[in-house]
Design an enzyme around this catalytic site. Structure first.
Site, short mmCIF file in Angstrom:
data_model
loop_
_atom_site.label_atom_id
_atom_site.label_comp_id
_atom_site.label_asym_id
_atom_site.label_seq_id
_atom_site.Cartn_x
_atom_site.Cartn_y
_atom_site.Cartn_z
N GLU A 197 0.83 -1.21 0.00
CA GLU A 197 0.00 0.00 0.00
C GLU A 197 0.86 1.26 0.00
O GLU A 197 0.51 2.27 -0.62
CB GLU A 197 -0.97 0.00 1.18
CG GLU A 197 -1.95 -1.18 1.23
CD GLU A 197 -2.75 -1.40 -0.06
OE1 GLU A 197 -2.94 -0.44 -0.82
OE2 GLU A 197 -3.17 -2.55 -0.29
N GLU A 234 -0.37 -0.70 -9.85
CA GLU A 234 0.00 -1.97 -9.22
C GLU A 234 1.49 -2.25 -9.40
O GLU A 234 2.11 -2.90 -8.56
CB GLU A 234 -0.86 -3.09 -9.82
CG GLU A 234 -0.86 -4.39 -9.04
CD GLU A 234 -1.53 -4.32 -7.67
OE1 GLU A 234 -2.10 -3.27 -7.30
OE2 GLU A 234 -1.46 -5.33 -6.95
ZN ZN Z 1 -2.52 -3.01 -5.09
#
Ligand code: ZN
Length: 511
Positions: free
Chosen positions: A276, A305
């Site tokens: 995160e 991502e």
């Molecule tokens: Zn993620």
């Protein structure tokens, strides 16, 4: 004043007006994000109904501003004007992308937007119940409705595109499924072989040293220190507790990350926070001068991502990282780590263990989970698979790729919230992110010859600066594949991920 100067001034005024409107929508959208963050961290259990009304009211305001015909008119005039042709790259890009956003959004009838929102809230409630009872039939009619609506959405928003591509475009602009499928197919065989070799190895790493008693308070201090050290700015962000970790941004100086704590297993919070915080570093690195506009926004979910995965896996599971981090960890958890060694932890964080549940998967098997979902959801959207046949299709494919068959629907088709939440075309961005992350890390290593030594000494600023310049600074002006190509000096490819996994996991498993 000449005629051409007068025209340029007009175009600039028009541009300012269009940007003002886009920023008003962005400010309100950030209020919506704040409501969502609060809902998942602090909201009292019985406050959910009114919160849904608040969120729907703000969402309607945002949609109204974004699809205002006067806004569309201004954008159309700008697109035909001089700034779009020969303005600075950020200006021309903003005009092109705001126009594209407007076209897509205004093609969706309000009736469909509302029906999707309502159906997905109800489908998610049905999903929670179905998963808890492992009762597929409770979810089936809802998924049939969701997929029918998503097909309608695809046909409305990008009528010239393949329906799956039209949906994927919301998360990975410009991506096309044949190109993604070709890349995933090339990846799958090699991953299946690597998983088999790792699992069959007599020298598998032992991760029991990461299991034991890790009190939450000590974990809190430890992971905050790690997050701050890699560069997450706590004066512009927070870390809070939630059931399902996420990162949300409420403004240019307000990025919130969340995690859950497992007092019996250290990696849950540590790698969760590295993940995160990786998302957070990207958000904190976007150009604040362009907030609310395309040059100040993330390129795609795949690129997002790639940032989280890079910090979680390519930094957090590297030998160099643990040279620095192990003494810190042993100080934080003297009991469970008393007998551990740096080498032992370096191998333990690379253990491969096939599991039924995607969110618990290790770095190697994770992509097999994603590719299974990508193929199945595409077949559902394109009409070659019926929702009723989904559980069997899931189990057959799972057994082929993993060598094990889910014993219950909760361990298989019912595990993810995505489809009931209307997130169709979202899954492939997870593996695209892994693929981009591996390639970016190779490029960063080539550009930063001291990277390993720096990480071993707890210095991460060089890597973060490289990512800031090559990824974060571009906002969403460049589409993901181009962005990676530009940063790495070669086209995006799965071979970097394969080589990274084979090298790191092969070594840890004595292959
Ligand atoms: Zn993620």
């Amino acid at each position: 004043m000449s005629t051409s100067t007068a025209a340029a001034v007009t175009a600039e005024e028009l541009f300012d007006q269009a940007c003002g409107q886009a920023r008003r929508a962005a400010v309100l959208a950030s209020v919506e994000a704040l409501l969502g963050w609060d809902e998942q961290t602090l909201l009292p259990p019985r406050a959910g109904g009114y919160r849904a009304e608040q969120a729907a009211a703000v969402a309607a305001l945002v949609h109204g501003i974004r699809t205002d015909p006067a806004h569309g008119d201004r954008l159309a005039r700008l697109a035909a004007g001089p700034l779009a042709r020969s303005g600075p790259a950020e200006v021309a890009g903003t005009i092109r992308l705001l126009n594209r956003d407007f076209q897509k959004q205004s093609r969706l009838p309000a009736r469909l937007v509302e029906e999707l929102a309502r159906t997905c809230v109800e489908a998610q409630q049905a999903w929670r119940e179905a998963r808890a009872e492992s009762a597929w039939e409770k979810l089936r009619p809802w998924l049939e409705r969701v997929f029918a609506l998503k097909r309608e959405q695809a046909a409305c928003q990008l009528p010239d595109r393949d329906p799956y591509d039209a949906l994927m475009d919301d998360y990975e602009p410009g991506a096309s499924w044949p190109a993604v499928a070709a890349r995933f197919d090339a990846l799958r065989g090699q991953l299946v072989d690597l998983v088999r070799a790792c699992v069959g190895s007599p020298r598998r790493p032992d991760d029991t040293l990461l299991r034991g008693s890790f009190p939450e308070a000590a974990q809190q201090r430890f992971v905050r220190e790690v997050a701050a050290r890699i560069g997450f700015d706590f004066s512009r962000g927070r870390l809070d507790t939630t059931a399902h970790p996420f990162c949300a941004t409420m403004g240019p100086h307000d990025c919130r990350i969340t995690t859950r704590w497992d007092e019996r297993f250290l990696p849950t919070a540590l790698f969760g926070v590295l993940h995160e915080a990786g998302h957070g570093l990207y958000e904190q690195g976007l150009p604040t001068a362009w907030r609310g506009l395309p040059p100040g926004e993330a390129a795609s979910l795949g690129v997002h991502e790639s940032q989280s995965r890079l910090w979680e896996n390519l930094v957090g599971r590297s030998a160099a990282f643990w040279e620095w981090c192990f003494p810190l960890a042993r100080e934080a958890f003297p009991g469970p780590l008393a007998g551990a060694t740096t080498r032992g932890v370096q191998r333990a964080v690379l253990a491969v263990r096939p599991s039924f549940i995607r969110v618990e998967a290790d770095e190697v098997t994770y992509n097999l989970h994603v590719m299974l979902r990508f193929d199945l959801e595409r077949a559902l959207v394109q009409g070659s698979l019926a929702v009723a046949d989904l559980p069997d299709a899931w189990n057959e494919r799972f057994e082929r790729d993993f060598g094990i068959r889910p014993p219950t629907a909760a361990d298989g088709v019912l595990q993810d919230i995505h489809w009931s939440a209307g997130l169709v075309g979202y899954f492939p961005t997870y593996t695209l992110g892994n693929l981009f992350a591996a390639q970016l890390m190779y490029a960063a290593e080539a550009a930063l010859p001291r990277l390993d030594r720096d990480m071993a000494a707890g210095r991460f600023a060089g890597l973060l600066d490289w990512l800031r310049r090559n990824v974060h600074a571009h906002g969403r002006l460049v589409e993901s594949e181009r962005l990676v190509e530009q940063a790495c000096g070669g086209p995006a490819s799965e071979r970097w991920l394969v080589s990274s996994l084979q090298r790191r996991y092969g070594e840890a498993h004595g292959l």
